[in-house]
Design an enzyme around this catalytic site. Structure first.
Site, mmCIF file in Angstrom:
data_model
loop_
_atom_site.group_PDB
_atom_site.id
_atom_site.type_symbol
_atom_site.label_atom_id
_atom_site.label_comp_id
_atom_site.label_asym_id
_atom_site.label_seq_id
_atom_site.Cartn_x
_atom_site.Cartn_y
_atom_site.Cartn_z
ATOM 1 N N ILE A 14 45.575 -2.690 -0.580
ATOM 2 C CA ILE A 14 46.174 -3.840 0.103
ATOM 3 C C ILE A 14 46.295 -5.028 -0.839
ATOM 4 O O ILE A 14 47.238 -5.822 -0.749
ATOM 5 C CB ILE A 14 45.361 -4.218 1.366
ATOM 6 C CG1 ILE A 14 46.129 -5.229 2.222
ATOM 7 C CG2 ILE A 14 43.988 -4.747 0.998
ATOM 8 C CD1 ILE A 14 47.385 -4.688 2.840
ATOM 9 N N SER A 36 35.355 -6.492 -8.411
ATOM 10 C CA SER A 36 35.511 -5.235 -7.690
ATOM 11 C C SER A 36 34.664 -4.168 -8.356
ATOM 12 O O SER A 36 34.527 -4.149 -9.584
ATOM 13 C CB SER A 36 36.986 -4.802 -7.682
ATOM 14 O OG SER A 36 37.158 -3.613 -6.944
ATOM 15 N N ARG A 37 34.112 -3.269 -7.561
ATOM 16 C CA ARG A 37 33.292 -2.190 -8.137
ATOM 17 C C ARG A 37 34.143 -1.212 -8.938
ATOM 18 O O ARG A 37 33.665 -0.595 -9.871
ATOM 19 C CB ARG A 37 32.560 -1.450 -7.024
ATOM 20 C CG ARG A 37 31.433 -2.244 -6.383
ATOM 21 C CD ARG A 37 30.718 -1.413 -5.334
ATOM 22 N NE ARG A 37 31.631 -1.016 -4.261
ATOM 23 C CZ ARG A 37 31.333 -0.114 -3.324
ATOM 24 N NH1 ARG A 37 30.164 0.498 -3.351
ATOM 25 N NH2 ARG A 37 32.193 0.174 -2.368
ATOM 26 N N LYS A 90 41.781 -9.189 7.314
ATOM 27 C CA LYS A 90 41.441 -8.734 8.666
ATOM 28 C C LYS A 90 40.800 -7.349 8.625
ATOM 29 O O LYS A 90 41.101 -6.565 7.719
ATOM 30 C CB LYS A 90 42.676 -8.765 9.573
ATOM 31 C CG LYS A 90 43.761 -7.729 9.223
ATOM 32 C CD LYS A 90 43.516 -6.395 9.897
ATOM 33 C CE LYS A 90 44.455 -5.345 9.397
ATOM 34 N NZ LYS A 90 44.136 -3.997 9.921
ATOM 35 N N ASP A 168 41.513 -0.509 13.367
ATOM 36 C CA ASP A 168 41.955 -1.201 12.154
ATOM 37 C C ASP A 168 43.439 -1.557 12.270
ATOM 38 O O ASP A 168 43.799 -2.719 12.053
ATOM 39 C CB ASP A 168 41.684 -0.368 10.914
ATOM 40 C CG ASP A 168 42.130 -1.072 9.648
ATOM 41 O OD1 ASP A 168 41.416 -1.984 9.191
ATOM 42 O OD2 ASP A 168 43.202 -0.734 9.114
#
Length: 308
Positions: A14, A36-37, A90, A168
């Site tokens: 996303i 970020s991992r 969201k 979701d």
């Protein structure tokens, strides 16, 4: 006014599809870091954790949190404690209590917290709201059905407890409905279908009423193949309104009234810049509250196992 130095946390699909293009096209922002991992963003400093990023890049003004909701509270709390404005992808959190706590923290520090609902910014939503305000609504039907294998391939987090499952995408419909209808809705019944090997539902049927007993129904399903359905249909004294394709198209009595390209994420970042500059927050929990109510009130039905 100087651009808002913004950082992204959680670099996944996303972010690449929506967040990065929206930020790049908006002169109110300068993207200066990411955490970020697994993912990285080319051309800026990248870190493995939000803590490392905030320590190394004090110039960050705001962070956009795009990791799964189960992990968002800790990151948002860390950012707010560090004095950063926070944009929440969201749903804004895994629970209502988490988001309420974040809002209180943001308020106490004079920071902006944004619970973003991208579907509310679909091009035909405001016109649909205006139409419904001009007439008597007799019933509303929500049909939100899509193919999870296409939209969420191999995303195990979405099937875990707190991942919301079919809610979701379903929460996108709820974010529109709670925006365009004039009165608050209440769930009266719900059935949630859980694959026998998953902790989140694959389908849900819900009925609502408002204080005037307006009947509203919603059907969410992740098993749809072929044509994908993202429609809200209202029967009114002025005729049938169909808000289709996730809010992109509006028809009244079969006449197409609105059909323009979507720009949901650019609009979200415009709104975030607006509230940051104004020193206020925008946190509407109505869509997430309906999801919580569905889990609280809904009957559970177990269906065949789902394998990606």
């Amino acid at each position: 006014m100087s651009p808002i130095n913004i950082a992204i946390v959680g670099v996944g699909k996303i972010v690449r599809d929506q967040h990065l293009p929206a930020i790049a096209a908006n002169s109110d922002y300068k993207l200066i870091a990411a955490a970020s991992r697994h993912g990285v963003v080319d051309g800026i400093d990248n870190f493995k954790s939000i803590e490392a990023m905030l320590e190394a890049v004090p110039a960050i003004d705001a962070v956009s949190l795009c990791m799964p909701p189960q992990y968002r509270y800790a990151a948002a709390h860390t950012a707010l404690q560090a004095g950063k404005h926070v944009f929440l992808e969201k749903p804004p959190g895994a629970t209502l209590s988490e988001v309420a706590d974040l809002q209180a923290l943001a308020d106490s520090k004079g920071l902006s917290l944004f619970a973003s609902w991208h579907s509310r910014y679909a091009p035909a939503v405001e016109e649909a709201k205006a139409f419904l305000a001009s007439t008597k609504i007799n019933s509303v039907q929500v049909i939100w059905k899509e193919d999870v294998r296409h939209w969420h391939p191999n995303q195990e987090w979405i099937w875990a407890a707190g991942g919301l499952g079919v809610f979701d995408p379903g929460i996108n419909a709820l974010s529109i409905v709670t925006h365009i209808l004039p009165k608050q809705l209440f769930i009266t019944a719900a059935t949630l279908e859980f694959p026998e090997n998953r902790d989140a539902p694959i389908a849900a049927s819900i009925t609502f009423r408002d204080a005037d007993a307006l009947p509203v129904s919603a059907e969410f399903d992740w098993r749809q193949t072929g044509h994908q359905s993202w429609d809200i249909i209202a029967e009114t004294d002025a005729g049938r309104m169909v808000l289709a394709e996730g809010g992109a198209k509006l028809s009244i009595n079969g006449e197409l009234r609105k059909d323009t390209p979507e720009r949901e994420y650019p609009a979200l970042y415009e709104r975030f810049a607006e509230i940051v500059k104004a020193g206020k927050s925008d946190v509407d929990l109505a869509p997430l509250r309906h999801v919580a109510d569905a889990f609280m009130l809904g009957k559970r039905k177990f269906v065949e196992a789902f394998h990606d």
